[in-house]
Design a protein around this motif. Structure first.
Motif, PDB file in Angstrom:
ATOM      1  N   LEU A 189     -30.396   1.925   3.147  1.00 11.88           N
ATOM      2  CA  LEU A 189     -31.858   2.518   3.654  1.00 11.88           C
ATOM      3  C   LEU A 189     -32.010   0.745   2.291  1.00 11.88           C
ATOM      4  O   LEU A 189     -31.436   0.657   1.580  1.00 11.88           O
ATOM      5  CB  LEU A 189     -32.798   2.847   3.142  1.00 11.88           C
ATOM      6  N   LYS A 190     -33.325  -0.073   3.272  1.00 14.20           N
ATOM      7  CA  LYS A 190     -33.810  -0.921   1.844  1.00 14.20           C
ATOM      8  C   LYS A 190     -35.279  -0.803   2.086  1.00 14.20           C
ATOM      9  O   LYS A 190     -36.096  -0.906   3.040  1.00 14.20           O
ATOM     10  CB  LYS A 190     -33.432  -2.718   3.000  1.00 14.20           C
ATOM     11  N   THR A 220     -38.120  -0.979  14.910  1.00 12.71           N
ATOM     12  CA  THR A 220     -36.909  -1.587  13.995  1.00 12.71           C
ATOM     13  C   THR A 220     -37.645  -1.366  12.135  1.00 12.71           C
ATOM     14  O   THR A 220     -36.534  -1.800  11.290  1.00 12.71           O
ATOM     15  CB  THR A 220     -36.667  -2.923  14.141  1.00 12.71           C
ATOM     16  N   TYR A 221     -38.371  -1.257  12.162  1.00 18.71           N
ATOM     17  CA  TYR A 221     -39.211  -0.884  10.561  1.00 18.71           C
ATOM     18  C   TYR A 221     -40.294   0.003  10.613  1.00 18.71           C
ATOM     19  O   TYR A 221     -41.022   0.481  11.490  1.00 18.71           O
ATOM     20  CB  TYR A 221     -39.510  -1.985   9.897  1.00 18.71           C
ATOM     21  N   ALA A 222     -41.080   0.121   9.190  1.00 20.12           N
ATOM     22  CA  ALA A 222     -41.600   0.801   9.065  1.00 20.12           C
ATOM     23  C   ALA A 222     -42.320   0.901   8.037  1.00 20.12           C
ATOM     24  O   ALA A 222     -41.809   0.043   6.596  1.00 20.12           O
ATOM     25  CB  ALA A 222     -41.284   2.558   8.590  1.00 20.12           C
ATOM     26  N   LEU A 270     -35.979   1.373   8.687  1.00 16.32           N
ATOM     27  CA  LEU A 270     -35.561   2.274   9.534  1.00 16.32           C
ATOM     28  C   LEU A 270     -37.014   2.216  10.050  1.00 16.32           C
ATOM     29  O   LEU A 270     -38.533   2.152   9.584  1.00 16.32           O
ATOM     30  CB  LEU A 270     -35.507   3.501   8.875  1.00 16.32           C
ATOM     31  N   GLY A 271     -37.260   2.351  11.453  1.00 19.22           N
ATOM     32  CA  GLY A 271     -38.092   2.592  12.415  1.00 19.22           C
ATOM     33  C   GLY A 271     -37.622   3.715  13.717  1.00 19.22           C
ATOM     34  O   GLY A 271     -36.923   4.610  12.915  1.00 19.22           O
ATOM     35  N   THR A 272     -38.779   3.591  14.538  1.00 21.96           N
ATOM     36  CA  THR A 272     -38.246   4.598  15.968  1.00 21.96           C
ATOM     37  C   THR A 272     -37.131   4.780  16.951  1.00 21.96           C
ATOM     38  O   THR A 272     -36.270   5.000  17.119  1.00 21.96           O
ATOM     39  CB  THR A 272     -39.933   4.410  16.459  1.00 21.96           C
ATOM     40  N   ALA A 273     -36.348   3.379  16.822  1.00 23.80           N
ATOM     41  CA  ALA A 273     -35.047   2.774  16.747  1.00 23.80           C
ATOM     42  C   ALA A 273     -33.725   3.850  16.463  1.00 23.80           C
ATOM     43  O   ALA A 273     -32.760   3.925  16.733  1.00 23.80           O
ATOM     44  CB  ALA A 273     -34.844   1.436  17.242  1.00 23.80           C
ATOM     45  N   ASP A 274     -34.600   4.260  15.176  1.00 21.34           N
ATOM     46  CA  ASP A 274     -33.071   4.652  14.171  1.00 21.34           C
ATOM     47  C   ASP A 274     -33.612   6.446  13.838  1.00 21.34           C
ATOM     48  O   ASP A 274     -32.825   6.846  13.058  1.00 21.34           O
ATOM     49  CB  ASP A 274     -33.115   4.034  12.462  1.00 21.34           C
ATOM     50  N   GLY A 275     -34.489   6.658  15.138  1.00 20.88           N
ATOM     51  CA  GLY A 275     -34.458   8.042  15.083  1.00 20.88           C
ATOM     52  C   GLY A 275     -35.558   8.859  14.307  1.00 20.88           C
ATOM     53  O   GLY A 275     -35.803   9.858  14.443  1.00 20.88           O
ATOM     54  N   LYS A 329     -45.643  12.493  -1.895  1.00 14.11           N
ATOM     55  CA  LYS A 329     -46.913  11.364  -2.419  1.00 14.11           C
ATOM     56  C   LYS A 329     -46.478  10.563  -1.200  1.00 14.11           C
ATOM     57  O   LYS A 329     -47.162   9.353  -1.517  1.00 14.11           O
ATOM     58  CB  LYS A 329     -45.417  11.051  -3.880  1.00 14.11           C
ATOM     59  N   LEU A 330     -45.543  10.406  -0.183  1.00 15.21           N
ATOM     60  CA  LEU A 330     -45.888   9.888   1.142  1.00 15.21           C
ATOM     61  C   LEU A 330     -47.322   9.591   1.587  1.00 15.21           C
ATOM     62  O   LEU A 330     -47.644  10.966   2.874  1.00 15.21           O
ATOM     63  CB  LEU A 330     -44.860   9.377   1.818  1.00 15.21           C
ATOM     64  N   GLN A 331     -48.552   9.115   1.631  1.00 13.42           N
ATOM     65  CA  GLN A 331     -49.748   9.457   2.659  1.00 13.42           C
ATOM     66  C   GLN A 331     -49.647   9.092   3.751  1.00 13.42           C
ATOM     67  O   GLN A 331     -50.282   9.678   4.312  1.00 13.42           O
ATOM     68  CB  GLN A 331     -50.278   8.263   1.851  1.00 13.42           C
ATOM     69  N   ARG A 332     -49.300   8.141   4.688  1.00 15.29           N
ATOM     70  CA  ARG A 332     -49.312   7.691   5.306  1.00 15.29           C
ATOM     71  C   ARG A 332     -48.367   6.730   5.678  1.00 15.29           C
ATOM     72  O   ARG A 332     -47.185   6.080   5.120  1.00 15.29           O
ATOM     73  CB  ARG A 332     -50.515   6.759   5.799  1.00 15.29           C
ATOM     74  N   THR A 333     -47.335   7.162   7.186  1.00 15.80           N
ATOM     75  CA  THR A 333     -46.782   5.992   7.544  1.00 15.80           C
ATOM     76  C   THR A 333     -46.927   4.857   9.061  1.00 15.80           C
ATOM     77  O   THR A 333     -47.119   5.920   9.787  1.00 15.80           O
ATOM     78  CB  THR A 333     -45.449   6.374   8.532  1.00 15.80           C
TER      79      THR A 333
END
Length: 73
Positions: free
Chosen positions: A65-66, A38-40, A5-10, A29-33
């Motif tokens: 999701l993958k 189209t991906y992250a 998922l990325g910015t194109a997915d909102g 637990k998510l430190q940084r994105t």
């Protein structure tokens, strides 16, 4: 970790953690994105990776999701 998922997915940097936590990711637990169109890339501690990988197959909007460990180039 790589996420399909990325910015194109909102997604945006502010909402990505909340969206994943709503699907069952460990809170805080998510430190940084690093978001791309189209991906992250998600940065999490090694011991948290299995919990994030377990989100594979869940849906965000209309997309399944993958999540997988990012590969070194």
């Amino acid at each position: 970790m790589w996420l399909n998922l990325g910015t194109a997915d909102g997604l945006d940097a502010r909402d990505s953690a909340a969206a994943l936590e709503a699907l069952g990711a460990p809170a805080g637990k998510l430190q940084r994105t690093d978001l791309r169109p189209t991906y992250a890339y998600l940065f999490v501690a090694e011991e948290e990776a299995p919990a994030f990988e377990s989100l594979t197959g869940k849906t965000h909007g209309t997309k399944t999701l993958k999540l997988e460990r990012a590969r070194r180039r």
